[in-house]
Write a protein that holds these residues in place. Structure first.
Motif, PDB file in Angstrom:
ATOM      1  N   GLN A 193      26.448  28.072  27.456  1.00 44.23           N
ATOM      2  CA  GLN A 193      26.020  27.027  26.524  1.00 44.23           C
ATOM      3  C   GLN A 193      26.131  27.490  25.069  1.00 44.23           C
ATOM      4  OE1 GLN A 193      22.068  26.032  27.940  1.00 44.23           O
ATOM      5  NE2 GLN A 193      22.887  24.521  29.375  1.00 44.23           N
ATOM      6  N   CYS A 194      27.204  28.197  24.796  1.00 45.41           N
ATOM      7  CA  CYS A 194      27.448  28.688  23.443  1.00 45.41           C
ATOM      8  C   CYS A 194      28.874  28.334  23.042  1.00 45.41           C
ATOM      9  CB  CYS A 194      27.219  30.205  23.388  1.00 45.41           C
ATOM     10  SG  CYS A 194      27.412  30.899  21.739  1.00 45.41           S
ATOM     11  N   ASP A 195      29.007  27.289  22.248  1.00 46.94           N
ATOM     12  CA  ASP A 195      30.325  26.836  21.791  1.00 46.94           C
ATOM     13  C   ASP A 195      30.737  27.553  20.506  1.00 46.94           C
ATOM     14  OD1 ASP A 195      31.580  25.195  23.540  1.00 46.94           O
ATOM     15  OD2 ASP A 195      30.740  23.337  22.741  1.00 46.94           O
ATOM     16  N   LEU A 196      32.001  27.912  20.423  1.00 49.44           N
ATOM     17  CA  LEU A 196      32.547  28.459  19.184  1.00 49.44           C
ATOM     18  C   LEU A 196      33.080  27.295  18.355  1.00 49.44           C
ATOM     19  CD1 LEU A 196      34.475  31.596  20.535  1.00 49.44           C
ATOM     20  CD2 LEU A 196      32.133  31.460  19.676  1.00 49.44           C
ATOM     21  N   ALA A 197      32.210  26.740  17.530  1.00 50.61           N
ATOM     22  CA  ALA A 197      32.556  25.521  16.797  1.00 50.61           C
ATOM     23  C   ALA A 197      33.723  25.722  15.833  1.00 50.61           C
ATOM     24  CB  ALA A 197      31.333  25.021  16.025  1.00 50.61           C
ATOM     25  N   GLY A 198      33.921  26.965  15.377  1.00 51.53           N
ATOM     26  CA  GLY A 198      34.971  27.216  14.399  1.00 51.53           C
ATOM     27  C   GLY A 198      36.162  27.964  14.941  1.00 51.53           C
ATOM     28  N   VAL A 199      36.369  27.900  16.263  1.00 51.16           N
ATOM     29  CA  VAL A 199      37.401  28.731  16.883  1.00 51.16           C
ATOM     30  C   VAL A 199      38.814  28.373  16.433  1.00 51.16           C
ATOM     31  CG1 VAL A 199      37.763  27.310  18.955  1.00 51.16           C
ATOM     32  CG2 VAL A 199      38.051  29.810  19.077  1.00 51.16           C
TER      33      VAL A 199
END
Length: 278
Positions: A193-199
């Motif tokens: 439940q940890c998205d890399l929003a700036g990937v």
């Protein structure tokens, strides 16, 4: 917020309803701190302070993880010290998303404290207070920008470039995330439940540099951690490689090739900031 030479300033964001949404991101701080604590406990580097801040995990960490953190800590530390020596410590440091980082005390031990040192949990709450500061300023972000949307991180980088006449920005985070190994990393984090929003800004070393340059920084450099690892002092590498047996060098190389160290400078021509390299 300004501090004396011997005392750090810690700034935290107050609790709100959005804290729940940030739980996955905050969990990565705990993970990183525990990994650093374990690596120190088996001798990868000396840090007498982390034991007072972070519990020692009963779970043994894999050698490739320990070596990765060794490269990360060594790489960031070398750039910090280079900046401090160029400015003769007449500067300030902003450590964004510092978590349990012990850099302040380690610099104090080496008599390398800057004039001011700030540790920040959520950087945007201090924007107004820092707007008028014009001392040479070093900003540090280790796995921080990647959790912001590209628009948010760009706004932060533009704010920093606009606010400080003489500055350097150090950024450690993922790179080469469009290949299969990068996608697996993203999927593993999503399961937690940890998205890399700036990937999307982590496509390549070139995209990392371009983000900095397009945000108003005058020079930008980037190096993946495998290349950095190859530039580490051979005596130190031999020492840490003798601590544990590593039977999957390929895995270490894959991990290291998916993290990078970037730095950008603005102003400071008389100080030679653009000459800082690794």
């Amino acid at each position: 917020m300004a501090t004396s030479l011997r005392r750090p300033s810690f700034t935290a964001c107050s609790s709100s309803a959005t804290d729940t949404d940030d739980e996955g991101v905050r969990g990565t701080c705990e993970d990183a701190s525990i990994c650093k604590r374990f690596a120190v406990s088996v001798g990868y580097w000396q840090d007498p302070y982390i034991q007072h801040l972070v519990r020692l995990s009963k779970e043994r960490k894999a050698p490739e993880i320990n070596r990765g953190y060794f490269a990360r800590v060594h790489g960031v530390s070398q750039l910090i010290k280079a900046f401090l020596r160029k400015t003769e410590c007449n500067c300030q440091i902003l450590n964004l998303g510092a978590g349990m980082d012990t850099t302040f005390w380690r610099l104090k031990d080496e008599d390398l404290l800057p004039s001011k040192y700030f540790e920040i949990d959520f950087p945007m709450i201090v924007t107004r207070k820092l707007h008028s500061i014009k001392l040479p300023t070093l900003l540090i972000a280790e796995c921080v920008l990647v959790y912001m949307t590209p628009e948010q991180s760009t706004n932060l980088l533009k704010w920093a470039a606009k606010s400080f006449e003489t500055a350097m920005f150090i950024n450690y985070e993922q790179v080469n995330m469009e290949d299969r190994f990068g996608q697996i990393m993203i999927e593993n984090l999503r399961r937690r439940q940890c998205d890399l929003a700036g990937v999307e800004t982590c496509k390549s070393l070139e995209s990392q540099k371009e983000r900095l340059l397009s945000s108003g920084w005058e020079s930008a450099s980037a190096i993946d951690m495998m290349e950095l690892y190859s530039k580490l002092p051979r005596a130190e590498v031999s020492r840490i490689e003798s601590l544990e047996f590593l039977d999957e060098m390929e895995l270490l190389e894959q991990l290291m090739q998916h993290y990078c160290l970037c730095w950008a400078t603005k102003g400071g021509s008389g100080l030679g900031l653009k000459e800082i390299t690794y």
